[in-house]
Design an enzyme around this catalytic site. Structure first.
Site, PDB file in Angstrom:
ATOM      1  N   HIS A   1       0.814  -1.217   0.000  1.00 38.87           N
ATOM      2  CA  HIS A   1       0.000   0.000   0.000  1.00 38.87           C
ATOM      3  C   HIS A   1       0.848   1.268   0.000  1.00 38.87           C
ATOM      4  CE1 HIS A   1       0.411  -0.291   4.518  1.00 38.87           C
ATOM      5  NE2 HIS A   1       0.465   1.025   4.400  1.00 38.87           N
TER       6      HIS A   1
ATOM      7  N   ASP B   1       0.284  -7.576   1.204  1.00 37.68           N
ATOM      8  CA  ASP B   1       0.708  -6.200   1.484  1.00 37.68           C
ATOM      9  C   ASP B   1       2.220  -6.099   1.600  1.00 37.68           C
ATOM     10  OD1 ASP B   1       0.298  -3.493   1.781  1.00 37.68           O
ATOM     11  OD2 ASP B   1       0.019  -3.579   3.953  1.00 37.68           O
TER      12      ASP B   1
ATOM     13  N   SER C   1       4.465   2.310   8.225  1.00 44.30           N
ATOM     14  CA  SER C   1       4.182   1.176   7.347  1.00 44.30           C
ATOM     15  C   SER C   1       5.414   0.805   6.534  1.00 44.30           C
ATOM     16  CB  SER C   1       3.036   1.518   6.400  1.00 44.30           C
ATOM     17  OG  SER C   1       1.832   1.676   7.103  1.00 44.30           O
TER      18      SER C   1
END
Length: 460
Positions: A101, A131, A207
């Site tokens: 992402h 992911d 992230s």
């Protein structure tokens, strides 16, 4: 006496006595993370990614009918989306892991190291479901890299450090513990899998960053949090390093799409009530409910109604855990599955293999003479089922890969399964294309859409 004690305390607290030392034991490391942080942070990078999206301002752009009527409404307005995240250097030649992402659909990626060196990067391998994305830094060499730890040895209660770039403020380190293992079904979006839970504060921008142990080894890649406010509430999730290693190996081998072993089975967790009825000592495991004829589990001797207790010596309590065990083993491996069949516990070796391309998918697009021209069709086989995430109930028929302009206006959607055309069953894309070309006067389509079966009728 009091004067002597006071003098002694002053001496002990003076700068001459204070000394910074490298911890020499696990106990000392737990009291201070400075050596670990110094070793880890050079291998954690900041990632700046952007993509340009071409789109029209028309509010009907996504509508299959009105989008055609208003296709020239409004001017083209390119839109730039920017994302900020983190990454971890896996190898000295500039191989980096981050989240899908963050970089998965980016057209321009810039990576900044802790020492402020900057590199352009390209995506080698990306997978939305996990992911994860593997990047290659252009022109990089002799970079610091983290060692991957086997996630199977990680235990709840271990100290952990999360390193990343939260909110774009710069590289930051936060500490906590491993709060839980085998977390699945807790992450929103398209991500599915098996996660390590930590209470080390993780915020937007973290992230893709590193979750490391007190020896500086990578145990996971930070991916998401559970939060109502958008900030850290102490419930964060990391993708295990063992899965990251599988991505790294496939990227090294030149893969452009991440491949998972195919199971060809469906099942559900065994509850307490179910365990009693099945004669099991306790709840746990997965009871098989359905199986594709080509499933490697079926070929190994398993049947619907059997209960899988463990895979590769690790207990499994849900489908996500079993898929994870299969994925980290990789295609070509052989997993030992412990199952209960007819009340008897057995160990069964199951080969990990790709979903077979049999029968051939034979993708084609219907011609101008067809009742619905421009429709892209594929014969459904296990590989098509895996690629488009079709249920086992859709093991036969013809998949609508792209409905095309006329098919979309007629109501077809990508992912629909054609079962019959004008009352005649269609098993292959060739059958469906021929049936659409033969249709005259009327057209009746039997379509499977998710859990619903539809009949579409048209006058031609």
């Amino acid at each position: 006496m009091l004067r002597s004690i006071a003098i002694a305390l002053l001496v002990l607290s003076s700068p001459a006595v204070a000394e910074t030392q490298v911890p020499t034991s696990q106990t000392e490391i737990q009291l201070g993370f400075v050596p670990v942080v110094k070793a880890v942070t050079p291998a954690v990078v900041n990632i700046y990614a952007r993509r340009v999206i071409e789109g029209r301002a028309s509010p009907f752009a996504d509508d299959p009918f009105f989008g055609q009527l208003f296709q020239n409404f409004g001017a083209q307005r390119p839109r730039v989306e920017n994302s900020l995240g983190s990454g971890v250097i896996l190898a000295s030649d500039g191989m980096v892991v981050s989240n899908y992402h963050v970089v998965g659909q980016a057209t321009d990626i810039r990576v900044v190291l802790n020492d402020r060196r900057e590199y352009d990067a390209t995506v080698l391998l990306a997978d939305e479901e996990s992911d994860l994305a593997i990047l290659q830094l252009t022109g990089a060499e002799d970079l610091p890299a983290l060692t991957l730890r086997d996630s199977e040895n990680v235990e709840v209660g271990e100290l952990a450090l999360a390193v990343g770039n939260p909110f774009g403020v710069g590289q930051t380190v936060s500490s906590g513990i491993v709060s839980g293992l085998a977390r699945s079904g807790t992450v929103t979006g398209n991500t599915r899998g098996y996660f390590i839970q930590t209470d080390a504060p993780i915020n937007p921008g973290n992230s893709g960053g590193a979750l490391v142990d007190t020896n500086g080894r990578l145990i996971g890649v930070n991916t998401s949090i559970l939060s109502r406010s958008g900030g850290s509430n102490g419930i964060g999730f990391a993708i295990p390093a063992t899965l990251v290693r599988q991505f790294m190996e496939q990227a090294r081998a030149g893969a452009t799409k991440f491949e998972r072993p195919w199971a060809g089975i469906t099942g559900q967790p065994v509850t307490y009530d179910m365990a009693e009825g099945l004669g099991l000592a306790r709840s746990g495991g997965i009871i098989l409910s359905d199986m594709h004829p080509a499933s490697p589990f079926g070929a190994a001797g398993l049947n619907p109604g059997d209960v899988i207790l463990s895979v590769a010596g690790q207990e499994v309590n849900g489908p996500a855990e079993m898929i994870y065990r299969m994925t980290v083993a990789g295609i070509g491996a052989e997993l030992m599955v412990t199952a209960v069949q007819g009340g008897v516990q057995r160990d069964i070796a199951v080969p990990m293999q790709r979903a077979p391309e049999s029968p051939p998918r034979a993708t084609l697009t219907t011609g101008a003479r067809a009742a619905l021209p421009g429709v892209t069709l594929s014969t459904i086989n296990p590989a098509v089922m895996a690629e488009y995430d079709l249920p086992l109930t859709a093991s036969s028929g013809v998949l609508v890969v792209d409905p095309g302009e006329i098919g979309a206006r007629a109501g077809l959607r990508a992912g629909d399964t054609l079962l019959s055309i004008n009352g005649a069953e269609v098993a292959t894309s060739t059958d469906a294309s021929a049936a659409l070309e033969r249709a005259r006067g009327r057209l009746a389509l039997d379509v499977q859409r998710g859990q619903r079966r539809l009949t579409m009728r048209f006058r031609l």
